[in-house]
Write an enzyme that holds these catalytic residues in place. Structure first.
Site, mmCIF file in Angstrom:
data_model
loop_
_atom_site.group_PDB
_atom_site.id
_atom_site.type_symbol
_atom_site.label_atom_id
_atom_site.label_comp_id
_atom_site.label_asym_id
_atom_site.label_seq_id
_atom_site.Cartn_x
_atom_site.Cartn_y
_atom_site.Cartn_z
ATOM 1 N N LYS A 254 0.847 -1.215 0.000
ATOM 2 C CA LYS A 254 0.000 0.000 0.000
ATOM 3 C C LYS A 254 0.878 1.258 0.000
ATOM 4 C CE LYS A 254 -3.615 2.292 2.722
ATOM 5 N NZ LYS A 254 -2.950 3.367 3.468
ATOM 6 N N HIS A 278 -1.728 7.907 0.864
ATOM 7 C CA HIS A 278 -2.046 7.926 2.291
ATOM 8 C C HIS A 278 -3.119 8.983 2.584
ATOM 9 C CE1 HIS A 278 0.005 5.902 5.785
ATOM 10 N NE2 HIS A 278 -0.806 6.688 6.452
HETATM 11 C C1 LIG Z 1 -7.056 9.376 10.245
HETATM 12 C C2 LIG Z 1 -6.301 8.514 9.281
HETATM 13 C C3 LIG Z 1 -5.429 7.555 9.768
HETATM 14 C C4 LIG Z 1 -4.768 6.707 8.875
HETATM 15 N N1 LIG Z 1 -3.965 5.711 9.370
HETATM 16 C C5 LIG Z 1 -3.392 4.841 8.517
HETATM 17 C C6 LIG Z 1 -2.664 3.717 9.013
HETATM 18 O O1 LIG Z 1 -2.556 3.517 10.210
HETATM 19 N N2 LIG Z 1 -2.089 2.892 8.098
HETATM 20 C C7 LIG Z 1 -2.211 3.081 6.749
HETATM 21 O O2 LIG Z 1 -1.681 2.309 5.953
HETATM 22 N N3 LIG Z 1 -2.915 4.117 6.258
HETATM 23 C C8 LIG Z 1 -3.521 4.993 7.100
HETATM 24 N N4 LIG Z 1 -4.270 6.015 6.603
HETATM 25 C C9 LIG Z 1 -4.480 6.132 5.151
HETATM 26 C C10 LIG Z 1 -5.726 5.341 4.745
HETATM 27 O O3 LIG Z 1 -5.515 3.968 4.894
HETATM 28 C C11 LIG Z 1 -6.119 5.604 3.283
HETATM 29 O O4 LIG Z 1 -5.002 5.389 2.454
HETATM 30 C C12 LIG Z 1 -6.647 7.020 3.056
HETATM 31 O O5 LIG Z 1 -7.429 7.437 4.153
HETATM 32 C C13 LIG Z 1 -7.495 7.068 1.780
HETATM 33 O O6 LIG Z 1 -7.955 8.331 1.520
HETATM 34 P P1 LIG Z 1 -9.438 8.843 1.900
HETATM 35 O O7 LIG Z 1 -9.407 9.090 3.373
HETATM 36 O O8 LIG Z 1 -9.552 10.093 1.125
HETATM 37 O O9 LIG Z 1 -10.412 7.767 1.518
HETATM 38 C C14 LIG Z 1 -4.943 6.876 7.474
HETATM 39 C C15 LIG Z 1 -5.826 7.849 7.001
HETATM 40 C C16 LIG Z 1 -6.508 8.664 7.887
HETATM 41 C C17 LIG Z 1 -7.480 9.669 7.333
#
Ligand SMILES: Cc1cc2nc3c(=O)[nH]c(=O)nc-3n(C[C@H](O)[C@H](O)[C@H](O)COP(=O)(O)O)c2cc1C
Length: 381
Positions: A254, A278
């Site tokens: 990812k 991310h």
């Molecule tokens: C509050 C928050 C925490 C996140 N924590 C992680 C995480 O712990 N591990 C990870 O791989 N991605 C993390 N992400 C990224 C999400 O997995 C994802 O890639 C992203 O939220 C997608 O975009 P969107 O919020 O516009 O749908 C996080 C995103 C947000 C908003």
């Protein structure tokens, strides 16, 4: 309040959550250009309307990594999501299971792998970061295997953390000790529903899987300090061998935005990848997922399962991502907001909503199954 759309869930979460939590979920890094691009590049894609094609029977199911899914959707890993509602990841996994889509537990979730496994009725996915302490990683992977996790999502776009200005303005970052705690307490005190549900009844507020290595430190700043000190910036492609030796199931990388990196992932035997920046929380200014996706699909789509996330704010956006070539999508903020707004019921409602929206988008693009959604569903603009 009425929640008829994902933006409505965002507003409902804003009203219910303490400001430091809402801004943590909502925000992106630096000037938030990439966060905005994720949303606007996707929403800006014109769908091609087709008519009179008998769309009375739609099939939204698909298969990802050997798992039959009701929708081409998984809940993305979200760190600390468990604080959005009481034992939040457990509520979310139940909603995902009922809807027939996988839930992904973050390495830095509030609930442990074991606690989520006890709440789950189906195999869930586990997300792993590269951590300096390989023994700790091994232990986490062993726990994921023991819990029956079906797919490992290995996140590679955080060798160093990006800076999120909003977190400084809410006391989540930068202000440690008693002062930071008092600041956050004041924000929680004006959100009594959350304070009762999570602040008082959602204990323990430990950091799930990471708690054992924090050695009793439970402050939110301890967690961020641990992240800064323990995420491994030396991560490189050779580390996939280590992951492979500990994890025999499907492996999804990812955080890929470049076709050359996608080819590398394919060559090293990953089963899938997530085109992702991310959620605009790492390097601000990089391409939106919608723009990065097509060349990656062209480069490796015949060799591995390409998923995508970032900026999805409706079922229509899911159809757009699939039209660009993704085999499935991850929803990030959409489920975090829904959980903050209404717990398990909120996530269930949000998933029903996007399904209904997908049905309309499929019917009016003249597609009856997921495999029929392709670039021909997009109009030239
Ligand atoms: C509050 C928050 C925490 C996140 N924590 C992680 C995480 O712990 N591990 C990870 O791989 N991605 C993390 N992400 C990224 C999400 O997995 C994802 O890639 C992203 O939220 C997608 O975009 P969107 O919020 O516009 O749908 C996080 C995103 C947000 C908003």
């Amino acid at each position: 309040m009425i929640t008829a759309s994902i933006p409505d869930f965002r507003e409902a979460a804003r009203r219910r959550l303490p400001r430091f939590l809402f801004e943590y979920i909502d925000g992106g890094s630096y000037a938030e250009e990439t966060l905005r691009r994720n949303v606007s590049d996707l929403a800006g894609l014109a769908l091609r309307q087709r008519v009179l094609r008998d769309v009375s029977a739609l099939d939204l199911s698909t298969e990802l990594f050997g798992q039959k899914l009701a929708l081409p959707v998984a809940l993305a890993p979200i760190g600390l999501a468990g604080l959005n509602a009481r034992r939040g990841e457990c509520q979310a996994v139940r909603a995902a299971d009922k809807a027939g889509v996988p839930f992904t537990l973050s390495t830095v979730g509030a609930c442990t792998i074991g606690e989520v496994a006890a709440a789950a009725s189906k195999p869930f996915w586990f997300q792993l970061y590269m951590i300096r302490d390989r023994a700790f990683m091994k232990d986490l992977l062993a726990k994921a295997v023991e819990a029956g996790c079906s797919t490992l999502v290995f996140t590679v776009d955080m060798p160093v953390p990006g800076s999120r200005y909003r977190d400084y303005h809410t006391g989540l970052a930068g202000t440690g000790g008693l002062k930071g705690a008092a600041w956050r307490f004041a924000q929680a005190a004006v959100k009594p529903d959350w304070a009762w549900d999570v602040g008082i009844n959602g204990r323990p507020h430990t950091l799930g899987n990471v708690a054992p290595v924090l050695q009793g430190k439970t402050g939110i700043e301890d967690f961020f300090a641990w992240m800064r000190n323990n995420f491994d910036p030396s991560i490189n492609w050779r580390d996939l061998d280590f992951i492979r030796s500990e994890w025999k199931g499907p492996l999804v990388i990812k955080g890929i935005l470049d076709p050359e990196d996608a080819k590398e992932a394919a060559q090293l035997g990953a089963d899938g990848l997530v085109v992702s920046n991310h959620g605009g929380r790492q390097l601000d200014g990089v391409l939106s997922s919608a723009r990065a996706l097509p060349p990656i699909v062209d480069a490796v789509g015949d060799r591995m399962t390409v998923l995508a996330d970032g900026g999805i704010r409706s079922g229509l956006d899911i159809v757009r991502m699939l039209a660009l070539g993704a085999k499935g999508v991850l929803l990030g903020r959409a489920w975090a907001w829904a959980l903050g707004a209404g717990g398990e019921a909120g996530v269930t409602k949000m998933l029903k909503l996007i399904e209904a929206e997908m049905r309309v988008a499929m019917a009016l693009t003249g597609t009856t199954k997921i495999s029929e959604i392709n670039r021909s569903c997009l109009a030239e603009t």
